[in-house]
Design an enzyme around this catalytic site. Structure first.
Site, PDB file in Angstrom:
ATOM      1  N   PHE A  11       0.828  -1.212   0.000  1.00  0.00           N
ATOM      2  CA  PHE A  11       0.000   0.000   0.000  1.00  0.00           C
ATOM      3  C   PHE A  11       0.865   1.266   0.000  1.00  0.00           C
ATOM      4  CE2 PHE A  11      -1.838   2.768   3.499  1.00  0.00           C
ATOM      5  CZ  PHE A  11      -2.520   3.607   2.635  1.00  0.00           C
ATOM      6  N   ILE A  12       1.739   1.427   0.984  1.00  0.00           N
ATOM      7  CA  ILE A  12       2.549   2.658   1.059  1.00  0.00           C
ATOM      8  C   ILE A  12       3.635   2.635  -0.026  1.00  0.00           C
ATOM      9  CG2 ILE A  12       4.074   4.064   2.519  1.00  0.00           C
ATOM     10  CD1 ILE A  12       2.519   2.998   4.963  1.00  0.00           C
ATOM     11  N   ALA A 117      11.480   1.451   7.662  1.00  0.00           N
ATOM     12  CA  ALA A 117      10.133   1.748   8.167  1.00  0.00           C
ATOM     13  C   ALA A 117       9.882   0.955   9.434  1.00  0.00           C
ATOM     14  CB  ALA A 117       9.094   1.403   7.114  1.00  0.00           C
ATOM     15  N   TYR A 149       5.519  -8.033  17.150  1.00  0.00           N
ATOM     16  CA  TYR A 149       5.679  -7.071  16.062  1.00  0.00           C
ATOM     17  C   TYR A 149       6.496  -5.876  16.540  1.00  0.00           C
ATOM     18  CZ  TYR A 149       4.282  -3.781  12.379  1.00  0.00           C
ATOM     19  OH  TYR A 149       4.286  -2.881  11.362  1.00  0.00           O
TER      20      TYR A 149
END
Ligand code: UDP
Length: 325
Positions: A11-12, A117, A149
């Site tokens: 998506f990004i 990221a 995560y």
């Protein structure tokens, strides 16, 4: 400039590819299509300045070859979405830790600048809202899958910063807060595409918990501009930056806004966390970034308010033509 984007079919990543191509740069995407999709980059295939390789970031030789061809690297390939993370913790930890090791090691050989990221998830259970980059990270127990995560991304951050301090590899770390826009699917649990699809199809809008938890949603176009500005700025090297919006909304209020903006008759229902994720699931009650650091360095200021973001996402799912970012 030649730009390598791992996770570039995500998506990004796909929006970042669009932005660099629009600037006249050359883009190389590496993506294994695990959570990314070929549909996200389909429109770029005919562009002679766009190249893509369907391969995993674990593939050392593929990463090495692409790093060689490029000037800078965005490492966006990662396990995404709380649902996926809770359901596939082994994949999450391995993808996030090992993938970043490979990318940094290969980039280091040629001293190519890397932007890693990371995620706002690393603030965990901290109650020092709004979250500042130098604030404490507060992890839950290792028996709660969700925190794998945050921990795996925190290791990525340590590694990136260590490469800069110890080996002078220029690295930048960004903590992305909730990011939304066209091409984000609800498949991995993200709330806005989920609510919008539920509202458009008349299914119940599922608010998890009591809906008092809050988030701030940034438009993907604003986030991409911030990523590029940081990559372009020498002063960003060796630093960590929050990227996100500061417009806070509770999930209960968000459900109401989606329902109103779609004109939906969907009922708003409350689903216990244990049912939505797993027994004992811990949510972050508030997640708000302090963006003064990135604003001071590159003048970052989110330009799309939540109602406009929702309108664009609704238009996307309705299949309407969107104005350009
Ligand atoms: N959420 C919700 N209903 C859904 C999906 C998510 O109420 O159908 C909630 C979720 O529990 C969290 C917030 O929305 O409190 C944002 O979830 P998302 O997975 O989009 O991002 P997170 O901020 O948790 O990474």
């Amino acid at each position: 400039m030649r730009v390598l984007i791992t996770g570039g079919a995500g998506f990004i990543g796909s929006h970042l590819s669009d932005a660099y191509l629009a600037r006249g740069d050359e883009v190389f995407v590496l993506d294994d299509l695990s959570t990314g999709s070929i549909d996200n980059i389909h429109h770029l295939k005919g562009n002679p300045r766009f190249h893509y390789t369907i391969e995993s970031v674990h593939h050392r030789a593929a990463v090495a070859e692409l790093v060689d061809q490029c000037d800078v690297v965005f490492h966006l390939a990662a396990a995404v979405g709380v649902k996926l993370i809770v359901e596939s913790p082994v994949r999450t930890i391995e993808t996030n830790v090992h993938g970043t090791e490979v990318v940094l090691a290969q980039a280091n050989k040629k001293k190519k600048k890397v932007l890693i990221a990371s995620t706002s998830e690393v603030y965990g259970l901290s109650n020092q809202v709004p979250f500042r980059e130098d604030g404490n990270l507060v992890m839950g127990a290792t028996t709660k899958g969700r925190w794998s995560y945050a921990c795996s991304k925190a290791i990525d951050e340590f590694l990136a910063l260590a490469y800069w301090r110890e080996k002078k590899l220029p690295t930048v770390v960004v903590r992305l807060f909730n990011t939304v826009g066209p091409r984000q699917t609800g498949q991995y649990g993200m709330v806005i595409p989920t609510f919008v699809k539920q509202a458009l199809t008349g299914r119940p809008i599922t608010v998890y918990g009591d809906g008092t938890q809050s988030r701030c949603f940034a438009y993907v176009g604003d986030v991409v501009r911030a990523l590029i500005a940081l990559m372009d700025h020498e002063g960003a090297v060796g630093q960590v930056f929050n990227i996100g919006s500061t417009e806070e909304v509770t999930m209960r209020a968000l459900a109401g806004r989606v329902k109103a903006l779609t004109g939906s008759r969907s009922e708003i229902v409350f689903v216990p966390y244990a049912e939505a994720y797993e027994e004992g699931f811990e949510d972050m009650p508030r997640r708000v970034p302090d963006v003064s650091k990135i604003s001071a360095l590159v003048g970052f200021c989110p330009s799309v308010p939540l109602d406009d973001i929702l309108t664009r996402v609704i238009a996307y799912f309705r299949g309407d033509v969107l104005p350009s970012d």
